[in-house]
Design a protein around this motif. Structure first.
Motif, short mmCIF file in Angstrom:
data_model
loop_
_atom_site.label_atom_id
_atom_site.label_comp_id
_atom_site.label_asym_id
_atom_site.label_seq_id
_atom_site.Cartn_x
_atom_site.Cartn_y
_atom_site.Cartn_z
N LEU A 459 2.68 -8.06 3.73
CA LEU A 459 2.00 -6.87 3.20
C LEU A 459 2.98 -5.70 3.11
O LEU A 459 3.00 -4.96 2.13
N ALA A 460 3.79 -5.53 4.14
CA ALA A 460 4.75 -4.43 4.18
C ALA A 460 5.74 -4.55 3.03
O ALA A 460 6.12 -3.56 2.41
N TYR A 461 6.16 -5.77 2.76
CA TYR A 461 7.23 -5.98 1.81
C TYR A 461 6.79 -5.77 0.37
O TYR A 461 7.55 -5.25 -0.44
N GLY A 462 5.54 -6.15 0.07
CA GLY A 462 5.14 -6.08 -1.35
C GLY A 462 3.82 -5.41 -1.62
O GLY A 462 3.42 -5.28 -2.78
N GLY A 463 3.11 -4.95 -0.57
CA GLY A 463 1.81 -4.35 -0.79
C GLY A 463 0.71 -5.39 -0.96
O GLY A 463 0.95 -6.59 -0.80
N ALA A 464 -0.50 -4.92 -1.26
CA ALA A 464 -1.65 -5.80 -1.36
C ALA A 464 -2.42 -5.54 -2.64
O ALA A 464 -2.47 -4.42 -3.14
N PHE A 486 -5.01 -1.89 -6.21
CA PHE A 486 -3.65 -2.00 -5.67
C PHE A 486 -3.47 -1.12 -4.45
O PHE A 486 -3.97 0.01 -4.40
N GLN A 487 -2.75 -1.62 -3.46
CA GLN A 487 -2.35 -0.82 -2.29
C GLN A 487 -0.88 -1.08 -2.04
O GLN A 487 -0.48 -2.21 -1.73
N GLY A 488 -0.05 -0.05 -2.18
CA GLY A 488 1.37 -0.20 -1.86
C GLY A 488 2.11 -1.14 -2.80
O GLY A 488 3.08 -1.77 -2.41
N VAL A 489 1.65 -1.24 -4.04
CA VAL A 489 2.34 -2.08 -5.02
C VAL A 489 3.20 -1.19 -5.91
O VAL A 489 2.70 -0.20 -6.46
N ALA A 490 4.47 -1.54 -6.05
CA ALA A 490 5.39 -0.70 -6.82
C ALA A 490 5.19 -0.93 -8.31
O ALA A 490 4.89 -2.05 -8.74
N GLU A 493 1.55 2.54 -10.40
CA GLU A 493 0.94 3.86 -10.35
C GLU A 493 0.90 4.53 -11.73
O GLU A 493 1.82 4.40 -12.51
N LYS A 543 5.85 -8.46 -5.77
CA LYS A 543 5.32 -9.69 -5.17
C LYS A 543 4.33 -9.34 -4.07
O LYS A 543 4.57 -9.61 -2.89
N VAL A 545 0.77 -9.32 -1.74
CA VAL A 545 -0.21 -10.29 -1.24
C VAL A 545 -1.47 -10.10 -2.07
O VAL A 545 -1.98 -8.98 -2.19
N PRO B 42 12.03 -2.86 5.88
CA PRO B 42 10.87 -3.76 6.00
C PRO B 42 9.84 -3.55 4.90
O PRO B 42 8.98 -4.40 4.70
N TYR B 43 9.92 -2.43 4.20
CA TYR B 43 8.92 -2.12 3.18
C TYR B 43 9.44 -2.42 1.78
O TYR B 43 9.05 -1.78 0.80
N GLY B 44 10.34 -3.39 1.68
CA GLY B 44 10.79 -3.83 0.36
C GLY B 44 11.73 -2.84 -0.31
O GLY B 44 11.93 -2.89 -1.51
N ILE B 448 10.86 3.01 -6.42
CA ILE B 448 9.60 2.82 -5.71
C ILE B 448 9.13 4.19 -5.23
O ILE B 448 9.86 4.87 -4.53
N VAL B 452 3.99 4.76 -2.43
CA VAL B 452 3.88 3.31 -2.30
C VAL B 452 4.40 2.87 -0.94
O VAL B 452 3.80 2.05 -0.24
N GLU B 455 1.90 3.76 1.72
CA GLU B 455 0.80 2.77 1.77
C GLU B 455 1.25 1.48 2.45
O GLU B 455 0.52 0.89 3.23
N ARG B 456 2.48 1.06 2.14
CA ARG B 456 2.99 -0.17 2.76
C ARG B 456 3.11 -0.02 4.27
O ARG B 456 2.89 -0.97 5.02
N LEU B 459 -0.26 -0.63 5.70
CA LEU B 459 -0.58 -2.07 5.65
C LEU B 459 0.17 -2.82 6.74
O LEU B 459 -0.38 -3.69 7.40
N ALA B 460 1.44 -2.48 6.93
CA ALA B 460 2.27 -3.15 7.93
C ALA B 460 1.70 -2.94 9.32
O ALA B 460 1.69 -3.84 10.15
#
Lengths: 553, 553
Positions: A459-464, A486-490, A493, A543, A545, B42-44, B448, B452, B455-456, B459-460
């Motif tokens: 989740l941290a790496y790619g958002g959800a 989307f949450q935390g997806v690059a 926006e 990428k 989740v 860790p957040y991409g 990014i 974003v 938010e990540r 999530l993390a």
């Protein structure tokens, strides 16, 4: 056939989580139950503990837990271990007092049998005869252990240094070790933390001259930060404060707690009237006060960080203050300490660092201490413990190259989970348990599964992304549009077209499926997830989740 | 009224992202455009760049970008800056060659005007007359800058050390600085990276004796790891390999690229026939080969890490190999370097570290270099740049305490975003721009947003929950049960009751709402989100991100 098994659960090849099982004739004791400080803090994980699951196999064999000393990396996992196996615990008075605080937090205080032992005491636990040897370390009331078994004697050093002039208590009891060495030692399990450091570790007293100078020269208030468990250091500061006519105000919960325990037990001797509270301290002249504070590692919630950033309630740092960082930098904390120092400079404080003055000494054996230890014990085998692989290896190299009689055959490097088996014939690694760390959320004190942390990393790496598709119950008719959030997806926006195109990609995937596929909801769900995944990777290179929900109406 | 403004966009109070604007009479030049190495990996996020957004205000004023040298923290953000403002770039030949590789990655090579300049060249850009001064550093072909403006001369040191005997090229051109100092310098903007270090920084040549010993004594293969940009170091290794009859095989893409560029430009002089490829290298005797490898910081994808962990294709480390870590430990990398060393030890390699032998020297000015620089320029004002606040502060303290004529009034500490304004009257911070870092995903080379990443982080820390509730369109009738899925939420695994209880908590919240509330879908959505949040916090102590979807059928 008789055999002795040594099974480290933690502390080998890593810093922290020290824990080791010794097993003879179907009975087992555990030495220490420490916590670790994982790099997974971004994932809501504060501490880690060894994975005790494989011990279930030996459930009825575990007879006792022996604690060498009270540092968190040796007792921090005790409540979790006792929840699984409620067996008697053996510890020194001070260690027991610290352990009790831990048990209190877990509301387990009345449920645990805690034996308080003294140096030279001998406790019999099944086939083990455990002799407690007075050890010197940065903490007080510490033990090395001589564990006599039918297979021979194992010496476990605990954490130690050979301090001939500690501030509190007696020097390391080398006499006892030599006596045990005379009788023959099978294996020496030795602390490797400082095995990369040449020479001797200086005595706890070695910092006194620098502190005397600091007390002598500080024009205003003194803020001294050290590990709250460094009881020798605290004693020096209380003594000097008294001598130089300053009062000491202790800030930070862990520091206050440790001072209280050590004084109650008569270990810390605080000169009369030298301690004061914050209210009185604030009313004093700047030259009359020392603040003893937690937070030498730049920890975000500790007293010193709050002072450095101006959010400590009722106290602030200003020009003329002297801040003493009387602690080593624990690897991994370099950046936060640098930020701490930057913030203190901004407030006008003068900062005295370990690198520039002798205001800190290590509590661990350097190479020459390791030599003294090894020559006192004269073991058949040396097993380096406590440290990253690099330190264990350097421990081995030092002993091999500088102490006669040791070579690759009798210095044994093991890893967590290894079963090191001694019998009349010799020694070998006879098995191996796979160990995953267990993570703990410090706020709720609950375990966090390894899988949960793995999911959080993704989740941290790619958002959800949440994808919701509604279908007619029992049919393959799609009702309305897919709903995507989307949450935390690059890259998504402020892009209205993208959301529409993503919906279209999902609809297209649905359109390409047969009725049979659509009615197999698992397959349906997986297909649309993959369609959205491909779309996002192609369009925005993300990428995330993807959580897919099929609503049947 | 005439004034000169200095506006740092990065590199002040932090390591990396060096970038600074100079503005006079409505014209602006930018010095360097560096990337940073954020803790947010860790957040991409792989790299960060300064936030150039506020420069939009000066869009028509920006006249040129001047690069002091080719390190990533000085040129890594160049493509992103040029995408916003495609202005001419001035750089040395080597810096330009490195910059071109960066531009190539962004397919911008043909679109940028790159002026190649030499030491002592003078370029006129609007009201700025820019003099390029030969500087010594760990890289080659570096500049300090003397920027002559109507308000006076600003000296920007770039990154530098005063090296009187560099391996490649001439010593630092102090003569030029003294001449400029004679004519009068308004402000010296000086590198602070090593301002905490006493004495002089050793010459690049200082490592030769230790390397000679290593070449002389290594029984088998040599693996030497250093920064791929340390061209002086590479020259030493090529020379010694030739002298000791070894061939050099260069592994790792960045190392190969830099060797290629430096050789093409005639900067690196590789003795004939000393370079070999992996195939030939593998066929040679162990005593005949040196592998030059990337990855001294324990980077997971670099050659040395792959060798240490046994996954490098076609080559492995074994007993008899000597691994030389000829680089400093960049703060934050301590743990990965320790793991790297542990893994190398496991393969039986002998390891030579910087701490134990003089096999690395810094490229930055220590305190005595700073003294030489300051006394050569004799500026009216000193402005420490390049470094964390702690270093800037120590730079100031050193100059104040050890060089006559400087005090709190003419040594100026500024922060990123500050507008430092010079005019005939004096100097002041006249304004401040709020700057957020911009994050870059290195794989896709896309920006990014800061939000974003925020938010990540959430999530993390707590995981994610998808909550889906279906309602009759235009009414308040709930269809079916709420659907809840968990990702990375602690305490919910294998707990069937919990999912049911969570659904009940949501249904209860719905039941307590009036029809009016239910028809206000925003309010409805928020109410059930809060209900589920409270339930989870109470029952399992988790604080996940809850994504709520209302399906209307």
């Amino acid at each position: 056939m008789n055999k002795l098994e040594i099974i480290p659960l933690g502390g080998i090849g890593e810093f922290g989580m020290n824990c080791m099982g010794l097993r003879v004739s179907g009975e087992m004791i555990l030495i220490d139950a420490g916590m670790g400080f994982p790099e997974e803090t971004p994932y809501g994980v504060d501490i880690s503990i060894p994975n005790f699951d494989f011990l279930d196999e030996f459930k009825d064999e575990i007879a006792a837990i022996i604690l060498t000393h009270g540092h968190e990396d040796h007792i921090g996992a005790l409540p979790y271990l006792l929840k699984k196996f409620n067996v008697p615990v053996f510890a020194s008075r001070f260690t027991a007092a610290l352990a009790e605080r831990r048990l209190e937090e877990h509301r387990m205080l009345g449920e645990v049998l805690l034996h308080r032992v003294k140096p030279n005491d001998v406790s019999e636990v099944g086939p083990f005869r455990i002799e407690f040897i007075h050890a010197s370390h940065s903490l007080v009331d510490c033990f090395s252990l001589a564990i006599h078994t039918p297979l021979g004697t194992v010496v476990h050093t605990g954490d130690y240094k050979i301090d001939d002039t500690p501030v509190i208590g007696r020097p390391y009891d080398l006499e006892a070790l030599r006596r045990i060495g005379d009788a023959g030692v099978l294996a020496l399990l030795g602390d490797s933390t400082n095995a990369t450091v040449e020479g001797r570790t200086p005595s706890e007293k070695a910092v006194v001259p620098a502190f005397e100078e600091i007390f002598d020269q500080a024009p205003g208030r003194l803020f001294i930060s050290t590990f709250s468990s460094s009881i020798h250091r605290l004693q020096i500061i209380f003594n000097l404060a008294y001598e130089f006519g300053r009062k000491v105000c202790v800030l930070g919960r862990s520091m206050q707690r440790n001072v209280e325990i050590a004084e109650e037990l008569g270990i810390l001797q605080i000169p009369g009237g030298v301690v004061t509270d914050l209210g009185s301290a604030r009313a004093m002249d700047d030259s009359e006060i020392v603040y003893l504070v937690t937070g030498s590692q730049g920890e975000m919630r500790a007293a010193l960080w709050n002072l450095a950033t101006g959010i400590y309630k009722g106290l602030e740092i200003y020009k003329g203050d002297t801040v003493v960082l009387s602690a080593r930098i624990i690897p991994g904390n370099e950046k936060s300490i640098s930020r701490l120092i930057g913030n203190l400079y901004k407030r006008g404080a003068n900062i005295i660092e370990e690198k520039r003055r002798l205001i800190h000494v290590s509590g661990h054996a350097s190479q020459e201490d390791i030599r003294i230890m090894t020559e006192a014990c004269r073991p058949r085998f040396v097993v380096p413990i406590h440290g990253e692989y690099r330190m264990l290896f350097r421990h081995k190299e030092f002993v091999k190259n500088h102490i006669p009689g040791f070579d690759d055959d009798n210095i044994i490097l093991i890893e967590n989970g290894d079963v090191l088996e001694f019998d009349e014939v010799g020694v070998r690694v006879s098995g191996r348990h796979e160990l995953n760390r267990t993570f703990i959320d410090e706020e709720s004190l609950t375990e966090i599964e390894y899988d949960v942390v793995r999911e959080r990393k993704k989740l941290a790496y790619g958002g959800a992304v949440s994808l919701v598709v509604t279908v007619q119950k029992g049919s393959s008719e799609i009702l309305g549009d897919p709903l995507i959030s989307f949450q935390g997806v690059a890259g998504v926006e402020n892009d209205l077209n993208l959301n529409r195109d993503a919906r279209d990609a999902v609809l297209q995937s649905i359109g390409s499926m047969s009725n049979v596929q659509l009615r197999d909801r698992k397959l349906f769900q997986e297909n649309i997830r993959v369609a959205l995944k491909r779309f996002l990777q192609q369009e925005v290179g993300s990428k995330p989740v993807i959580v897919t929900t099929i609503v049947e109406v």
